[in-house]
Design a protein around this motif. Structure first.
Motif, mmCIF file in Angstrom:
data_model
loop_
_atom_site.group_PDB
_atom_site.id
_atom_site.type_symbol
_atom_site.label_atom_id
_atom_site.label_comp_id
_atom_site.label_asym_id
_atom_site.label_seq_id
_atom_site.Cartn_x
_atom_site.Cartn_y
_atom_site.Cartn_z
ATOM 1 N N LYS A 3 -15.935 -7.454 4.372
ATOM 2 C CA LYS A 3 -17.326 -7.083 4.121
ATOM 3 C C LYS A 3 -18.138 -8.319 3.717
ATOM 4 C CE LYS A 3 -20.085 -3.719 1.640
ATOM 5 N NZ LYS A 3 -20.674 -2.963 2.703
ATOM 6 N N VAL A 4 -17.499 -9.233 2.999
ATOM 7 C CA VAL A 4 -18.193 -10.449 2.564
ATOM 8 C C VAL A 4 -18.663 -11.260 3.770
ATOM 9 C CG1 VAL A 4 -17.906 -12.644 1.348
ATOM 10 C CG2 VAL A 4 -16.945 -10.553 0.376
ATOM 11 N N ASN A 5 -17.800 -11.391 4.784
ATOM 12 C CA ASN A 5 -18.188 -12.153 5.980
ATOM 13 C C ASN A 5 -19.316 -11.462 6.737
ATOM 14 O OD1 ASN A 5 -16.501 -14.328 5.633
ATOM 15 N ND2 ASN A 5 -14.807 -13.357 6.710
ATOM 16 N N SER A 6 -19.229 -10.146 6.879
ATOM 17 C CA SER A 6 -20.315 -9.447 7.588
ATOM 18 C C SER A 6 -21.619 -9.560 6.801
ATOM 19 C CB SER A 6 -19.945 -7.994 7.863
ATOM 20 O OG SER A 6 -19.796 -7.271 6.688
ATOM 21 N N GLN A 7 -21.521 -9.583 5.478
ATOM 22 C CA GLN A 7 -22.721 -9.767 4.653
ATOM 23 C C GLN A 7 -23.320 -11.157 4.859
ATOM 24 O OE1 GLN A 7 -21.110 -8.779 0.794
ATOM 25 N NE2 GLN A 7 -21.903 -6.699 0.885
ATOM 26 N N LYS A 8 -22.465 -12.163 5.036
ATOM 27 C CA LYS A 8 -22.963 -13.529 5.259
ATOM 28 C C LYS A 8 -23.754 -13.609 6.563
ATOM 29 C CE LYS A 8 -19.280 -15.940 2.796
ATOM 30 N NZ LYS A 8 -18.070 -16.775 2.948
ATOM 31 N N LEU A 42 -19.463 1.104 22.365
ATOM 32 C CA LEU A 42 -19.177 -0.332 22.314
ATOM 33 C C LEU A 42 -18.462 -0.719 21.025
ATOM 34 C CD1 LEU A 42 -22.445 -1.836 23.873
ATOM 35 C CD2 LEU A 42 -20.195 -1.550 24.932
ATOM 36 N N ASN A 43 -18.568 0.127 19.996
ATOM 37 C CA ASN A 43 -17.848 -0.143 18.745
ATOM 38 C C ASN A 43 -16.346 -0.244 19.034
ATOM 39 O OD1 ASN A 43 -20.386 0.474 17.832
ATOM 40 N ND2 ASN A 43 -19.807 2.429 16.936
ATOM 41 N N THR A 44 -15.843 0.744 19.759
ATOM 42 C CA THR A 44 -14.420 0.769 20.097
ATOM 43 C C THR A 44 -14.080 -0.352 21.064
ATOM 44 O OG1 THR A 44 -14.465 3.170 19.838
ATOM 45 C CG2 THR A 44 -12.580 2.236 21.002
ATOM 46 N N ASN A 81 -18.058 -18.024 17.065
ATOM 47 C CA ASN A 81 -17.175 -18.004 15.902
ATOM 48 C C ASN A 81 -16.036 -16.981 16.050
ATOM 49 O OD1 ASN A 81 -18.677 -19.987 14.634
ATOM 50 N ND2 ASN A 81 -19.981 -18.519 13.578
ATOM 51 N N GLY A 82 -15.918 -16.396 17.243
ATOM 52 C CA GLY A 82 -14.821 -15.465 17.506
ATOM 53 C C GLY A 82 -14.919 -14.159 16.734
ATOM 54 N N ARG A 83 -16.129 -13.692 16.493
ATOM 55 C CA ARG A 83 -16.340 -12.485 15.678
ATOM 56 C C ARG A 83 -16.877 -11.299 16.492
ATOM 57 N NH1 ARG A 83 -13.840 -13.289 10.804
ATOM 58 N NH2 ARG A 83 -14.431 -15.288 9.944
ATOM 59 N N LEU A 84 -16.666 -11.289 17.799
ATOM 60 C CA LEU A 84 -17.195 -10.190 18.609
ATOM 61 C C LEU A 84 -16.657 -8.829 18.157
ATOM 62 C CD1 LEU A 84 -17.263 -11.657 22.228
ATOM 63 C CD2 LEU A 84 -19.157 -11.319 20.624
ATOM 64 N N SER A 85 -15.430 -8.788 17.703
ATOM 65 C CA SER A 85 -14.858 -7.511 17.272
ATOM 66 C C SER A 85 -15.531 -6.987 16.002
ATOM 67 C CB SER A 85 -13.352 -7.645 17.041
ATOM 68 O OG SER A 85 -13.100 -8.581 16.022
ATOM 69 N N ASP A 86 -16.318 -7.821 15.366
ATOM 70 C CA ASP A 86 -16.977 -7.426 14.109
ATOM 71 C C ASP A 86 -18.458 -7.105 14.283
ATOM 72 O OD1 ASP A 86 -14.548 -7.994 12.803
ATOM 73 O OD2 ASP A 86 -15.095 -10.121 12.767
ATOM 74 N N LEU A 87 -18.936 -7.100 15.514
ATOM 75 C CA LEU A 87 -20.369 -6.886 15.744
ATOM 76 C C LEU A 87 -20.886 -5.581 15.131
ATOM 77 C CD1 LEU A 87 -21.217 -8.146 19.329
ATOM 78 C CD2 LEU A 87 -22.293 -8.807 17.178
#
Length: 175
Positions: A3-8, A42-44, A81-87
């Motif tokens: 959650k901290v990273n998504s908040q950033k 698209l979440n899944t 940053n390789g965070r597509l799974s966290d969109l």
């Protein structure tokens, strides 16, 4: 992603949007993205390990075609940053931060019967005052098990005035 990273990521986008005086447009665009993700599952897709990074990246390229410059740059950064799974988590966090910023909340009102429009308006006014909000969206859920009264839930702040809870308190006092 934590959650901290998504908040950033969320905080960074909101700060840049404010600096460029595009906050309202960006929030509209983020809400459209959230809706698009929900409607097309698209979440899944982005969270799945079944699909390759290349396939996910191609979907992002499609999103870039209809995005503003700021959202495009944001999506490119998330991808780099390789965070597509966290969109999905990042978009949800942006919405939550914006709602906090503008004091907007969805408020669930659980009642034993469907509320009328007049009652919904009364709950809206009551919850604005009680929870210090500027704008609320009342979501009425019917649960006959509460017997009567209501339960109000706004982001974990709960007012339980249900008959079921009152009866349970009386029963506890008797015992």
């Amino acid at each position: 992603m934590t959650k901290v990273n998504s908040q950033k990521y969320s905080k960074a986008l909101l700060e840049v949007a404010q600096e460029k005086e595009q906050l309202e447009n960006i929030l509209t665009e983020v809400n459209e993205m959230i809706q698009l993700f929900e409607e097309n599952n698209l979440n899944t897709f982005f969270a799945s390990e079944v699909y390759s990074y290349t396939v996910k990246s191609e979907v992002v390229d499609t999103l870039l075609q209809s995005s503003s410059e700021l959202i495009s740059n944001f999506l490119k950064t998330v991808r780099a940053n390789g965070r597509l799974s966290d969109l999905t988590e990042i978009f949800d966090e942006i919405k939550n931060m914006a709602d906090d910023m503008f004091k907007i909340a969805d408020v669930e009102v659980v009642s034993s019967v469907q509320l009328s429009e007049h009652q919904i308006e009364k709950f809206a006014e009551m919850t604005k005052a009680k929870f210090d909000l500027n704008e609320v969206k009342i979501i009425n859920t019917v649960d006959e098990k509460i017997l009567g009264g209501f339960i109000v839930n706004s982001r974990g702040k709960i007012i339980d005035a249900s008959l079921k809870t009152q009866l349970a308190k009386i029963a506890a006092e008797i015992l």
